[in-house]
Design a protein around this motif. Structure first.
Motif, PDB file in Angstrom:
ATOM      1  N   PHE A 162     -89.306 -26.659 -24.454  1.00 54.82           N
ATOM      2  CA  PHE A 162     -88.237 -26.873 -23.470  1.00 54.82           C
ATOM      3  C   PHE A 162     -87.844 -28.344 -23.424  1.00 54.82           C
ATOM      4  CE2 PHE A 162     -86.974 -28.108 -19.175  1.00 54.82           C
ATOM      5  CZ  PHE A 162     -85.882 -27.277 -18.965  1.00 54.82           C
ATOM      6  N   MET A 163     -88.843 -29.236 -23.345  1.00 50.92           N
ATOM      7  CA  MET A 163     -88.531 -30.654 -23.311  1.00 50.92           C
ATOM      8  C   MET A 163     -87.882 -31.095 -24.621  1.00 50.92           C
ATOM      9  SD  MET A 163     -90.819 -33.897 -22.043  1.00 50.92           S
ATOM     10  CE  MET A 163     -91.985 -33.983 -23.376  1.00 50.92           C
ATOM     11  N   SER A 164     -88.263 -30.487 -25.729  1.00 48.30           N
ATOM     12  CA  SER A 164     -87.633 -30.798 -27.001  1.00 48.30           C
ATOM     13  C   SER A 164     -86.158 -30.439 -26.987  1.00 48.30           C
ATOM     14  CB  SER A 164     -88.342 -30.043 -28.134  1.00 48.30           C
ATOM     15  OG  SER A 164     -89.698 -30.384 -28.215  1.00 48.30           O
ATOM     16  N   VAL A 165     -85.831 -29.283 -26.425  1.00 47.28           N
ATOM     17  CA  VAL A 165     -84.434 -28.859 -26.334  1.00 47.28           C
ATOM     18  C   VAL A 165     -83.636 -29.834 -25.479  1.00 47.28           C
ATOM     19  CG1 VAL A 165     -82.890 -27.063 -25.475  1.00 47.28           C
ATOM     20  CG2 VAL A 165     -84.936 -26.438 -26.757  1.00 47.28           C
ATOM     21  N   ARG A 204     -82.022 -43.766 -28.674  1.00 46.35           N
ATOM     22  CA  ARG A 204     -83.293 -43.106 -28.379  1.00 46.35           C
ATOM     23  C   ARG A 204     -83.147 -42.201 -27.156  1.00 46.35           C
ATOM     24  NH1 ARG A 204     -87.710 -47.852 -28.208  1.00 46.35           N
ATOM     25  NH2 ARG A 204     -89.088 -46.239 -29.041  1.00 46.35           N
ATOM     26  N   VAL A 205     -83.889 -41.104 -27.148  1.00 48.75           N
ATOM     27  CA  VAL A 205     -83.875 -40.191 -26.004  1.00 48.75           C
ATOM     28  C   VAL A 205     -85.320 -39.934 -25.574  1.00 48.75           C
ATOM     29  CG1 VAL A 205     -81.718 -39.117 -26.723  1.00 48.75           C
ATOM     30  CG2 VAL A 205     -83.895 -38.131 -27.476  1.00 48.75           C
ATOM     31  N   ALA A 206     -85.480 -39.485 -24.321  1.00 46.44           N
ATOM     32  CA  ALA A 206     -86.825 -39.286 -23.769  1.00 46.44           C
ATOM     33  C   ALA A 206     -87.036 -37.892 -23.184  1.00 46.44           C
ATOM     34  CB  ALA A 206     -87.109 -40.340 -22.704  1.00 46.44           C
ATOM     35  N   GLY A 207     -86.042 -37.001 -23.266  1.00 41.90           N
ATOM     36  CA  GLY A 207     -86.214 -35.683 -22.678  1.00 41.90           C
ATOM     37  C   GLY A 207     -86.445 -35.783 -21.183  1.00 41.90           C
ATOM     38  N   THR A 208     -87.509 -35.154 -20.703  1.00 39.53           N
ATOM     39  CA  THR A 208     -87.891 -35.260 -19.288  1.00 39.53           C
ATOM     40  C   THR A 208     -89.021 -36.259 -19.082  1.00 39.53           C
ATOM     41  OG1 THR A 208     -89.441 -33.401 -19.521  1.00 39.53           O
ATOM     42  CG2 THR A 208     -87.190 -32.885 -18.794  1.00 39.53           C
ATOM     43  N   HIS A 211     -90.575 -42.255 -20.970  1.00 34.61           N
ATOM     44  CA  HIS A 211     -90.237 -43.211 -22.031  1.00 34.61           C
ATOM     45  C   HIS A 211     -90.137 -42.482 -23.360  1.00 34.61           C
ATOM     46  CE1 HIS A 211     -90.676 -46.778 -24.670  1.00 34.61           C
ATOM     47  NE2 HIS A 211     -90.198 -47.450 -23.644  1.00 34.61           N
ATOM     48  N   TYR A 212     -89.427 -43.099 -24.291  1.00 36.78           N
ATOM     49  CA  TYR A 212     -89.211 -42.521 -25.608  1.00 36.78           C
ATOM     50  C   TYR A 212     -90.526 -42.338 -26.365  1.00 36.78           C
ATOM     51  CZ  TYR A 212     -85.295 -45.312 -23.944  1.00 36.78           C
ATOM     52  OH  TYR A 212     -84.358 -45.910 -23.143  1.00 36.78           O
ATOM     53  N   ILE A 213     -91.425 -43.313 -26.248  1.00 38.51           N
ATOM     54  CA  ILE A 213     -92.710 -43.204 -26.940  1.00 38.51           C
ATOM     55  C   ILE A 213     -93.512 -42.035 -26.384  1.00 38.51           C
ATOM     56  CG2 ILE A 213     -94.895 -44.377 -27.413  1.00 38.51           C
ATOM     57  CD1 ILE A 213     -93.437 -47.014 -27.333  1.00 38.51           C
ATOM     58  N   GLU A 214     -93.539 -41.907 -25.079  1.00 41.03           N
ATOM     59  CA  GLU A 214     -94.262 -40.795 -24.460  1.00 41.03           C
ATOM     60  C   GLU A 214     -93.680 -39.464 -24.905  1.00 41.03           C
ATOM     61  OE1 GLU A 214     -95.705 -39.569 -19.971  1.00 41.03           O
ATOM     62  OE2 GLU A 214     -93.642 -40.249 -20.251  1.00 41.03           O
ATOM     63  N   PHE A 215     -92.372 -39.361 -24.933  1.00 38.94           N
ATOM     64  CA  PHE A 215     -91.694 -38.136 -25.364  1.00 38.94           C
ATOM     65  C   PHE A 215     -92.152 -37.706 -26.752  1.00 38.94           C
ATOM     66  CE2 PHE A 215     -87.974 -36.480 -27.772  1.00 38.94           C
ATOM     67  CZ  PHE A 215     -87.776 -35.281 -27.101  1.00 38.94           C
ATOM     68  N   SER A 216     -92.109 -38.616 -27.700  1.00 36.75           N
ATOM     69  CA  SER A 216     -92.471 -38.266 -29.068  1.00 36.75           C
ATOM     70  C   SER A 216     -93.958 -37.971 -29.214  1.00 36.75           C
ATOM     71  CB  SER A 216     -92.062 -39.395 -30.020  1.00 36.75           C
ATOM     72  OG  SER A 216     -92.727 -40.603 -29.688  1.00 36.75           O
ATOM     73  N   GLY A 261     -94.632 -42.038 -32.291  1.00 39.28           N
ATOM     74  CA  GLY A 261     -94.498 -40.597 -32.431  1.00 39.28           C
ATOM     75  C   GLY A 261     -94.745 -40.132 -33.857  1.00 39.28           C
ATOM     76  N   VAL A 262     -94.217 -40.879 -34.827  1.00 39.21           N
ATOM     77  CA  VAL A 262     -94.412 -40.531 -36.236  1.00 39.21           C
ATOM     78  C   VAL A 262     -95.884 -40.673 -36.616  1.00 39.21           C
ATOM     79  CG1 VAL A 262     -93.797 -41.134 -38.604  1.00 39.21           C
ATOM     80  CG2 VAL A 262     -92.052 -41.195 -36.814  1.00 39.21           C
ATOM     81  N   VAL A 263     -96.513 -41.763 -36.167  1.00 43.22           N
ATOM     82  CA  VAL A 263     -97.939 -41.967 -36.439  1.00 43.22           C
ATOM     83  C   VAL A 263     -98.766 -40.852 -35.800  1.00 43.22           C
ATOM     84  CG1 VAL A 263     -99.912 -43.464 -35.951  1.00 43.22           C
ATOM     85  CG2 VAL A 263     -97.765 -44.455 -36.744  1.00 43.22           C
ATOM     86  N   ALA A 264     -98.429 -40.477 -34.559  1.00 43.40           N
ATOM     87  CA  ALA A 264     -99.162 -39.423 -33.859  1.00 43.40           C
ATOM     88  C   ALA A 264     -99.075 -38.104 -34.615  1.00 43.40           C
ATOM     89  CB  ALA A 264     -98.612 -39.266 -32.440  1.00 43.40           C
TER      90      ALA A 264
END
Length: 460
Positions: A162-165, A204-208, A211-216, A261-264
């Motif tokens: 859902f958050m991805s959408v 950059r986007v963050a969903g819900t 922050h953007y890093i947290e989102f990814s 996010g990519v590293v994670a």
């Protein structure tokens, strides 16, 4: 001839209570620990991270208040002989060590003397700690069986999708749909994350998330579990559905344009590659990954190139340069209070610096003891999930345990790239999945009294 005797070994026959009595199991309302955690995931991912109960701090997010209720529930269960959770649970000792380190650092901070902002920050961190540990402990001790655990993870995957959408809509249409997720009766503590420009025509986007890093990063945590159900769901329809959900989640990770996010995602795949996947699965995922990257190059031209340049030109990135400049301050603060630190939550960005490294942040605020406590918590979860993986008899259970291990390794790594526990969506996702490490250890234990350790339902 006498009428045959009816036996009901599982359920009580309602007609045996009294003539005309009728009851139905289908009408019974049950609210167990797994149900509460499922609701917590829905609130954590379905509502904007800055949406809180009025007049409260960020600890007043609806999901976090549920976590605080879980902490109270766990304490009451430990105090009541009828609710007592039977059997050992190593994760309790790791949580106790973590809590004692936080309390000791709080005491050290108060003895140092705290300005008002630092005192408020320490109080907030202490409250968050109780919520964090409450979710871990109840996930470890309160989930009844494998079926309820799988239900939690399924809800987690749906919530992440859902958050991805939401993030994909933000990226494709440059429209913040998250502003329409504000529930009446709640209020925004701060503004939603804006669309930060990054690269040529990209943002950059963050969903819900905050922050953007947290989102990814939280989406990267969900990918191994989505792949789990894409492989092991009971029906073909369910496997197709979870494959689609996992694809949506994976595609949303790069749109945050975040190295972390990519590293994670890479760390999660590496752990699963080593511990759980055979060569057929590895080959299939490699082909799918190449196809997805090709499609993204067409839909969002320049996105993959921007991500590539972020890794190739690290030396020229001002964010990296700013982080290395912070080391001088860190060394100074650490030399003053090496063992217990300045006090948890006292490194206020408005007063000092923004420290984008959870391990260094813990070192400064909670000292060497705090770092050891956090590392012990991660390592305990890894060991418990590893033991459960070794004990498990089915490939499905082993794959699920490997995904839990991947989550902990991911959290350890990204703790060096941003202050991860300062972001509540990430922190409480980690808390729930850490508790599940304790749960799978319990489910695979050879003694039945340990496997069935649980607490009673609130309603039943």
């Amino acid at each position: 001839m006498a009428a045959p005797t009816l036996h009901h070994p599982v359920d009580l026959e309602p007609s045996l209570i009294a003539p005309g009595t009728y009851t139905s199991r289908r009408l019974r309302v049950r609210l167990d620990v797994a149900g509460v955690i499922c609701l917590l995931f829905c609130l954590l991912y379905g509502l904007p991270a800055t949406l809180i109960v009025p007049a409260l701090t960020f600890a007043g997010r609806p999901a976090l208040l549920l976590a605080l209720a879980l902490f109270a529930w766990w304490v009451l269960a430990r105090l009541s002989p009828q609710l007592l959770m039977i059997g050992p649970q190593p994760l309790r000792w790791a949580c106790l060590f973590y809590l004692m380190s936080i309390l000791a650092s709080c005491l050290a901070g108060m003895l140092r003397g705290l300005p008002t902002l630092e005192a408020n920050g320490q109080t907030f961190t202490l409250l968050i700690t109780f919520q964090f540990l409450g979710l871990i402990l109840m996930a470890a001790d309160g989930i009844a069986n494998w079926a309820r655990l799988r239900k939690i993870i399924q809800v987690f995957v749906w919530a992440a999708a859902f958050m991805s959408v939401v993030g994909l809509i933000q990226s494709l249409f440059e429209y913040d749909v998250a502003q329409h997720l504000v529930v009446p009766g709640l209020e925004l503590k701060s503004d939603l994350a804006d669309f930060q420009k990054r690269g040529d025509g990209l943002f950059r986007v963050a969903g819900t998330a905050t922050h953007y890093i947290e989102f990814s990063t939280v989406l990267a945590m969900a990918v191994p579990f989505g792949l789990h159900f894409a492989r092991f769901a009971k029906s073909r329809r369910s496997r197709i559905m979870f494959s689609a959900l996992t694809l949506v989640i994976a595609v949303a990770i790069p749109i945050a344009i975040s190295r972390t996010g990519v590293v994670a995602l890479g760390v999660a795949f590496l752990v699963m590659f080593i511990t759980a996947w055979n060569w057929r699965v590895r080959y299939n995922l490699a082909v799918i990954s190449i196809a997805v990257m090709g499609a993204m190059s067409v839909v969002r031209p320049g996105l993959l190139g921007t991500l590539k340049s972020m890794f190739l030109w690290v030396e020229a990135d001002p964010s990296i340069e700013g982080r290395t400049k912070d080391y001088e301050y860190i060394a100074h603060w650490f030399s003053q209070r090496p063992w217990l630190g300045r006090g948890p939550g006292t490194l206020i960005p408005d007063l000092y610096i923004i420290l984008d490294n959870q391990w260094l942040y813990t070192l400064v605020t909670c000292g060497i003891i705090g770092v050891l406590a956090l590392a012990t918590l991660h390592l305990t979860c890894i060991v418990l999930a590893s033991v459960a993986l070794r004990r498990s008899q089915s490939e499905e259970d082993r794959h699920l345990c490997a995904a839990l291990i991947a989550t902990q390794v991911l959290a350890i790594v990204v703790g060096g790239t941003f202050d991860s526990l300062g972001f509540t969506t990430f922190a409480f996702t980690l808390a729930a999945l850490s508790g599940l490490c304790g749960a799978v250890w319990r489910f695979t234990h050879p003694r039945r009294t340990v496997r069935t350790s649980t607490v009673r339902r609130i309603l039943g």
